[in-house]
Design a protein around this motif. Structure first.
Motif, PDB file in Angstrom:
ATOM      1  N   ALA A   5      40.761  24.684  33.640  1.00 11.96           N
ATOM      2  CA  ALA A   5      42.023  25.291  34.053  1.00 11.96           C
ATOM      3  C   ALA A   5      42.519  24.623  35.324  1.00 11.96           C
ATOM      4  O   ALA A   5      41.732  24.354  36.235  1.00 11.96           O
ATOM      5  CB  ALA A   5      41.832  26.789  34.286  1.00 11.96           C
ATOM      6  N   ASP A   7      45.551  24.793  38.319  1.00 11.01           N
ATOM      7  CA  ASP A   7      46.681  25.356  39.051  1.00 11.01           C
ATOM      8  C   ASP A   7      47.299  24.168  39.786  1.00 11.01           C
ATOM      9  O   ASP A   7      46.897  23.830  40.901  1.00 11.01           O
ATOM     10  CB  ASP A   7      46.201  26.440  40.010  1.00 11.01           C
ATOM     11  CG  ASP A   7      47.313  26.989  40.877  1.00 11.01           C
ATOM     12  OD1 ASP A   7      48.450  27.123  40.374  1.00 11.01           O
ATOM     13  OD2 ASP A   7      47.055  27.269  42.065  1.00 11.01           O
ATOM     14  N   GLU A  62      48.935  26.063  34.534  1.00 17.60           N
ATOM     15  CA  GLU A  62      50.002  26.980  34.909  1.00 17.60           C
ATOM     16  C   GLU A  62      51.338  26.290  34.655  1.00 17.60           C
ATOM     17  O   GLU A  62      51.579  25.182  35.145  1.00 17.60           O
ATOM     18  CB  GLU A  62      49.882  27.360  36.381  1.00 17.60           C
ATOM     19  CG  GLU A  62      50.927  28.361  36.816  1.00 17.60           C
ATOM     20  CD  GLU A  62      50.834  28.692  38.289  1.00 17.60           C
ATOM     21  OE1 GLU A  62      51.881  28.625  38.964  1.00 17.60           O
ATOM     22  OE2 GLU A  62      49.724  28.994  38.758  1.00 17.60           O
ATOM     23  N   SER A  94      50.083  25.393  28.258  1.00 15.85           N
ATOM     24  CA  SER A  94      50.722  25.876  29.486  1.00 15.85           C
ATOM     25  C   SER A  94      50.968  27.374  29.349  1.00 15.85           C
ATOM     26  O   SER A  94      51.355  27.841  28.276  1.00 15.85           O
ATOM     27  CB  SER A  94      52.050  25.167  29.726  1.00 15.85           C
ATOM     28  OG  SER A  94      51.837  23.816  30.016  1.00 15.85           O
ATOM     29  N   SER A  96      52.527  30.927  31.585  1.00 14.86           N
ATOM     30  CA  SER A  96      53.267  31.372  32.767  1.00 14.86           C
ATOM     31  C   SER A  96      52.366  32.153  33.712  1.00 14.86           C
ATOM     32  O   SER A  96      51.428  32.834  33.307  1.00 14.86           O
ATOM     33  CB  SER A  96      54.465  32.237  32.358  1.00 14.86           C
ATOM     34  OG  SER A  96      54.029  33.530  32.006  1.00 14.86           O
ATOM     35  N   LEU A  97      52.687  32.054  34.964  1.00 10.86           N
ATOM     36  CA  LEU A  97      51.951  32.743  36.005  1.00 10.86           C
ATOM     37  C   LEU A  97      51.981  34.256  35.784  1.00 10.86           C
ATOM     38  O   LEU A  97      50.977  34.945  35.975  1.00 10.86           O
ATOM     39  CB  LEU A  97      52.548  32.382  37.369  1.00 10.86           C
ATOM     40  CG  LEU A  97      51.890  32.943  38.602  1.00 10.86           C
ATOM     41  CD1 LEU A  97      50.437  32.500  38.683  1.00 10.86           C
ATOM     42  CD2 LEU A  97      52.651  32.492  39.837  1.00 10.86           C
ATOM     43  N   VAL A 100      49.431  35.288  33.173  1.00 15.35           N
ATOM     44  CA  VAL A 100      48.067  35.220  33.708  1.00 15.35           C
ATOM     45  C   VAL A 100      47.805  36.404  34.630  1.00 15.35           C
ATOM     46  O   VAL A 100      46.775  37.075  34.521  1.00 15.35           O
ATOM     47  CB  VAL A 100      47.836  33.884  34.450  1.00 15.35           C
ATOM     48  CG1 VAL A 100      46.510  33.889  35.194  1.00 15.35           C
ATOM     49  CG2 VAL A 100      47.905  32.732  33.472  1.00 15.35           C
ATOM     50  N   ARG A 101      48.725  36.680  35.525  1.00 11.78           N
ATOM     51  CA  ARG A 101      48.531  37.783  36.473  1.00 11.78           C
ATOM     52  C   ARG A 101      48.461  39.126  35.762  1.00 11.78           C
ATOM     53  O   ARG A 101      47.684  40.002  36.147  1.00 11.78           O
ATOM     54  CB  ARG A 101      49.646  37.795  37.521  1.00 11.78           C
ATOM     55  CG  ARG A 101      49.473  36.707  38.535  1.00 11.78           C
ATOM     56  CD  ARG A 101      50.531  36.777  39.607  1.00 11.78           C
ATOM     57  NE  ARG A 101      50.332  35.709  40.572  1.00 11.78           N
ATOM     58  CZ  ARG A 101      51.272  35.247  41.362  1.00 11.78           C
ATOM     59  NH1 ARG A 101      52.494  35.752  41.310  1.00 11.78           N
ATOM     60  NH2 ARG A 101      51.010  34.271  42.207  1.00 11.78           N
ATOM     61  N   LYS A 127      48.924  36.433  46.144  1.00 15.26           N
ATOM     62  CA  LYS A 127      47.810  35.493  46.020  1.00 15.26           C
ATOM     63  C   LYS A 127      46.506  36.128  46.512  1.00 15.26           C
ATOM     64  O   LYS A 127      45.444  35.900  45.942  1.00 15.26           O
ATOM     65  CB  LYS A 127      48.110  34.195  46.762  1.00 15.26           C
ATOM     66  CG  LYS A 127      49.131  33.328  46.033  1.00 15.26           C
ATOM     67  CD  LYS A 127      49.261  31.986  46.681  1.00 15.26           C
ATOM     68  CE  LYS A 127      49.946  31.007  45.769  1.00 15.26           C
ATOM     69  NZ  LYS A 127      49.125  30.532  44.675  1.00 15.26           N
ATOM     70  N   ASP A 148      43.545  31.105  41.706  1.00 10.71           N
ATOM     71  CA  ASP A 148      44.543  30.988  40.638  1.00 10.71           C
ATOM     72  C   ASP A 148      43.984  30.216  39.448  1.00 10.71           C
ATOM     73  O   ASP A 148      44.226  30.579  38.293  1.00 10.71           O
ATOM     74  CB  ASP A 148      45.812  30.306  41.153  1.00 10.71           C
ATOM     75  CG  ASP A 148      46.679  31.217  42.005  1.00 10.71           C
ATOM     76  OD1 ASP A 148      46.487  32.454  41.960  1.00 10.71           O
ATOM     77  OD2 ASP A 148      47.563  30.695  42.715  1.00 10.71           O
ATOM     78  N   LEU A 152      43.514  31.535  35.612  1.00  9.98           N
ATOM     79  CA  LEU A 152      43.955  30.748  34.449  1.00  9.98           C
ATOM     80  C   LEU A 152      42.807  30.544  33.461  1.00  9.98           C
ATOM     81  O   LEU A 152      42.985  30.672  32.247  1.00  9.98           O
ATOM     82  CB  LEU A 152      44.467  29.373  34.899  1.00  9.98           C
ATOM     83  CG  LEU A 152      45.872  29.281  35.429  1.00  9.98           C
ATOM     84  CD1 LEU A 152      46.058  27.971  36.188  1.00  9.98           C
ATOM     85  CD2 LEU A 152      46.868  29.381  34.304  1.00  9.98           C
ATOM     86  N   TRP A 155      42.174  33.692  31.576  1.00 15.13           N
ATOM     87  CA  TRP A 155      43.185  33.885  30.537  1.00 15.13           C
ATOM     88  C   TRP A 155      42.876  32.997  29.327  1.00 15.13           C
ATOM     89  O   TRP A 155      42.929  33.458  28.189  1.00 15.13           O
ATOM     90  CB  TRP A 155      44.589  33.564  31.075  1.00 15.13           C
ATOM     91  CG  TRP A 155      45.635  33.747  30.023  1.00 15.13           C
ATOM     92  CD1 TRP A 155      46.336  34.875  29.742  1.00 15.13           C
ATOM     93  CD2 TRP A 155      46.078  32.755  29.070  1.00 15.13           C
ATOM     94  NE1 TRP A 155      47.174  34.660  28.678  1.00 15.13           N
ATOM     95  CE2 TRP A 155      47.028  33.363  28.249  1.00 15.13           C
ATOM     96  CE3 TRP A 155      45.745  31.429  28.837  1.00 15.13           C
ATOM     97  CZ2 TRP A 155      47.669  32.693  27.215  1.00 15.13           C
ATOM     98  CZ3 TRP A 155      46.375  30.751  27.800  1.00 15.13           C
ATOM     99  CH2 TRP A 155      47.335  31.377  27.005  1.00 15.13           C
TER     100      TRP A 155
END
Length: 192
Positions: A5, A7, A62, A94, A96-97, A100-101, A127, A148, A152, A155
């Motif tokens: 992963a 970032d 990301e 890819s 999206s942030l 993932v969050r 963060k 991050d 990822l 996820w």
């Protein structure tokens, strides 16, 4: 399945691991300063080196988002990574942030969740939540780039490995309330 992963940024968070391992490994790679050609070259070299060293089945990246404010350099760096991976037969995905969050934190926290903070401080607070969540489950990122990348990776594992589950947080009753406490602590630390 081994997932790598990334970032992607000037300081790129990297995370690699397989399901069942105690924790994924994470570190940061500095792609350098201007000119953009140096960053792009370093992104290619980094990707080739990571693929050679770790032999991932998938690279999760990301997605560069931001509408009109999207960073063109970031789009180019992601393109270099995707092209290098394609050249070596490694699939990329890819994400999206926000996606993932939502999975990692239970909510896609944004600056709107911290209206009393400046935009910059709210970004830091979000963060910090990711870093705190990593530490709550026993992962020890050294910075938010690594955290991050770990989110990822988590996820990617959840999406690609049916038997994978994020490790539970430490302690018996620290689930959502533990994250809420972390959000409060983040706000307090940011305001200091």
């Amino acid at each position: 399945m081994k997932i790598l992963a990334l970032d992607v940024a000037t300081k790129t968070g990297v995370c690699v691991g397989v399901p069942g391992a105690n924790r994924p490994r994470a570190w940061t790679v500095d792609l350098g300063k201007s000119p953009i050609q140096r960053k792009l070259s370093n992104a290619l070299v980094m990707t080739q080196g990571l693929i050679t060293a770790h032999k991932p089945d998938l690279i999760v990246i990301e997605a560069p988002i931001g509408g009109q404010k999207v960073n063109a350099s970031l789009i180019k760096m992601v393109g270099c990574i995707e092209g290098c991976a394609f050249n070596r037969g490694v699939k990329t995905h890819s994400v999206s942030l926000a996606t993932v969050r939502k999975r990692f934190l239970g909510k896609a926290f944004t600056k709107r969740d911290f209206p009393h903070l400046s935009e910059k401080d709210a970004r830091v607070a979000v963060k910090r939540l990711v870093v705190d969540r990593c530490r709550l489950i026993g992962w020890e990122p050294e910075n938010d780039d690594e955290a991050d990348a770990m989110a990822l990776w988590d996820w990617g594992m959840a999406e690609m490995v049916k038997s994978y589950q994020t490790p539970p947080p430490g302690g018996l009753f620290t689930g959502a309330s533990g994250l809420e406490a972390a959000a409060r602590n983040t706000t307090e630390r940011t305001e200091e």
